[in-house]
Design a protein around this motif. Structure first.
Motif, PDB file in Angstrom:
ATOM      1  N   THR A  37       1.418   9.887  15.096  1.00  0.00           N
ATOM      2  CA  THR A  37       0.422   8.813  15.158  1.00  0.00           C
ATOM      3  C   THR A  37      -0.613   9.094  14.076  1.00  0.00           C
ATOM      4  OG1 THR A  37      -1.027   9.999  16.684  1.00  0.00           O
ATOM      5  CG2 THR A  37       0.733   8.619  17.671  1.00  0.00           C
ATOM      6  N   ILE A  38      -1.389   8.103  13.720  1.00  0.00           N
ATOM      7  CA  ILE A  38      -2.426   8.320  12.716  1.00  0.00           C
ATOM      8  C   ILE A  38      -3.423   9.356  13.216  1.00  0.00           C
ATOM      9  CG2 ILE A  38      -4.331   7.238  11.439  1.00  0.00           C
ATOM     10  CD1 ILE A  38      -1.566   6.533  10.324  1.00  0.00           C
ATOM     11  N   ALA A  39      -3.767   9.291  14.505  1.00  0.00           N
ATOM     12  CA  ALA A  39      -4.710  10.268  15.061  1.00  0.00           C
ATOM     13  C   ALA A  39      -4.140  11.682  14.973  1.00  0.00           C
ATOM     14  CB  ALA A  39      -5.029   9.914  16.512  1.00  0.00           C
ATOM     15  N   ALA A  42      -4.131  12.853  11.374  1.00  0.00           N
ATOM     16  CA  ALA A  42      -5.490  13.209  10.941  1.00  0.00           C
ATOM     17  C   ALA A  42      -5.856  14.603  11.454  1.00  0.00           C
ATOM     18  CB  ALA A  42      -6.490  12.160  11.427  1.00  0.00           C
ATOM     19  N   SER A  48      -9.378  12.481   7.357  1.00  0.00           N
ATOM     20  CA  SER A  48      -9.862  11.382   8.194  1.00  0.00           C
ATOM     21  C   SER A  48      -8.807  10.280   8.277  1.00  0.00           C
ATOM     22  CB  SER A  48     -11.156  10.807   7.622  1.00  0.00           C
ATOM     23  OG  SER A  48     -10.891  10.151   6.395  1.00  0.00           O
ATOM     24  N   ARG A  49      -8.900   9.470   9.300  1.00  0.00           N
ATOM     25  CA  ARG A  49      -7.987   8.330   9.428  1.00  0.00           C
ATOM     26  C   ARG A  49      -8.113   7.373   8.242  1.00  0.00           C
ATOM     27  NH1 ARG A  49      -8.142   6.783  15.888  1.00  0.00           N
ATOM     28  NH2 ARG A  49      -8.304   8.920  16.604  1.00  0.00           N
ATOM     29  N   ILE A  52      -6.069   8.516   5.370  1.00  0.00           N
ATOM     30  CA  ILE A  52      -4.633   8.269   5.555  1.00  0.00           C
ATOM     31  C   ILE A  52      -4.313   6.795   5.318  1.00  0.00           C
ATOM     32  CG2 ILE A  52      -2.732   8.335   7.233  1.00  0.00           C
ATOM     33  CD1 ILE A  52      -4.198  10.800   8.487  1.00  0.00           C
ATOM     34  N   TYR A  53      -5.160   5.922   5.830  1.00  0.00           N
ATOM     35  CA  TYR A  53      -4.929   4.482   5.673  1.00  0.00           C
ATOM     36  C   TYR A  53      -5.050   4.018   4.220  1.00  0.00           C
ATOM     37  CZ  TYR A  53      -4.708   3.464  10.688  1.00  0.00           C
ATOM     38  OH  TYR A  53      -4.325   3.394  12.004  1.00  0.00           O
ATOM     39  N   ASP A  58       0.446   2.378   8.440  1.00  0.00           N
ATOM     40  CA  ASP A  58       0.547   2.840   9.825  1.00  0.00           C
ATOM     41  C   ASP A  58       1.384   4.121   9.870  1.00  0.00           C
ATOM     42  OD1 ASP A  58       3.222   1.999   9.542  1.00  0.00           O
ATOM     43  OD2 ASP A  58       2.893   0.133  10.614  1.00  0.00           O
ATOM     44  N   ALA A  59       1.547   4.666  11.072  1.00  0.00           N
ATOM     45  CA  ALA A  59       2.289   5.917  11.227  1.00  0.00           C
ATOM     46  C   ALA A  59       3.752   5.758  10.824  1.00  0.00           C
ATOM     47  CB  ALA A  59       2.177   6.418  12.666  1.00  0.00           C
TER      48      ALA A  59
END
Length: 197
Positions: A37-39, A42, A48-49, A52-53, A58-59
């Motif tokens: 997951t993105i969380a 991270a 930080s999210r 990544i974005y 998305d993941a």
């Protein structure tokens, strides 16, 4: 005889992207695709999210990139494109062995084979396109050598990918019916037969 040409260079990742992809690899090995997951990325990457974005939507996008990087790394282990049928058959068998031994792919093959439906069987993704380009280049060289049959290299490459992919993804299913040596021997015969003039 022509000298073997260098293999195409896999994608190059920036250091921040590499941290995210390393985190994705670790998560896939530890928890499977669903743990990415993105969380979680991270936390594991220390980024930080929003960072990544900036690269991925998305993941799922990160997982696809991680799998592409793994394939690029495997292809990168070959120093040159094969220029004969025999060399190409050897390379394909070596690639399947490397793929099956890779930490990420081995985990998916053993624990989450359904992931391949999502990432390789529903559509041709960037990982498969990288493999297809590698195969087509070798097929073209083998044709010029005279040891590979005539035909569009890209089309022959698609069928080679399907043969090898099916053999690898179905390996566990048939493990009680055919031992490892026989599986390798029969895959080699299938690949060689598809390429033989």
């Amino acid at each position: 005889m022509e000298e073997r040409q260098p293999v195409g260079v896999p994608p190059v990742w920036e250091p921040t992207q590499t941290r995210v992809l390393d985190a994705a690899d670790e998560l896939i090995v530890r928890t499977g695709i669903h743990g990415v997951t993105i969380a979680a990325l991270a936390r594991r990457s220390g980024l930080s999210r929003p960072t990544i974005y900036r690269t991925w939507s998305d993941a799922d996008d990160v997982v696809r990139a991680a799998l592409l990087r793994r394939v690029g790394t495997l292809i990168g282990r070959f120093s040159a494109v094969a220029d004969t049928r025999a060399a190409l058959v050897d390379d394909i068998l070596t690639f399947t062995a490397l793929f099956r031994a890779d930490d990420v792919y081995a985990r998916l093959l053993d624990e989450e084979p359904e992931a391949f439906t999502r990432y390789t069987l529903q559509r041709v993704g960037s990982s498969q396109r990288l493999i297809l380009g590698w195969l087509a280049a070798a097929i073209g060289r083998g044709q010029r050598h005279g040891s590979v049959r005539a035909g569009a290299p890209e089309e022959i490459a698609v069928m080679l990918l399907l043969i090898a992919q099916s053999a690898v993804l179905s390996h566990a299913t048939v493990a009680d019916l055919i031992d490892e040596d026989a599986w390798e021997r029969e895959l080699r015969a299938a690949v060689d037969g598809h390429l033989r003039p």
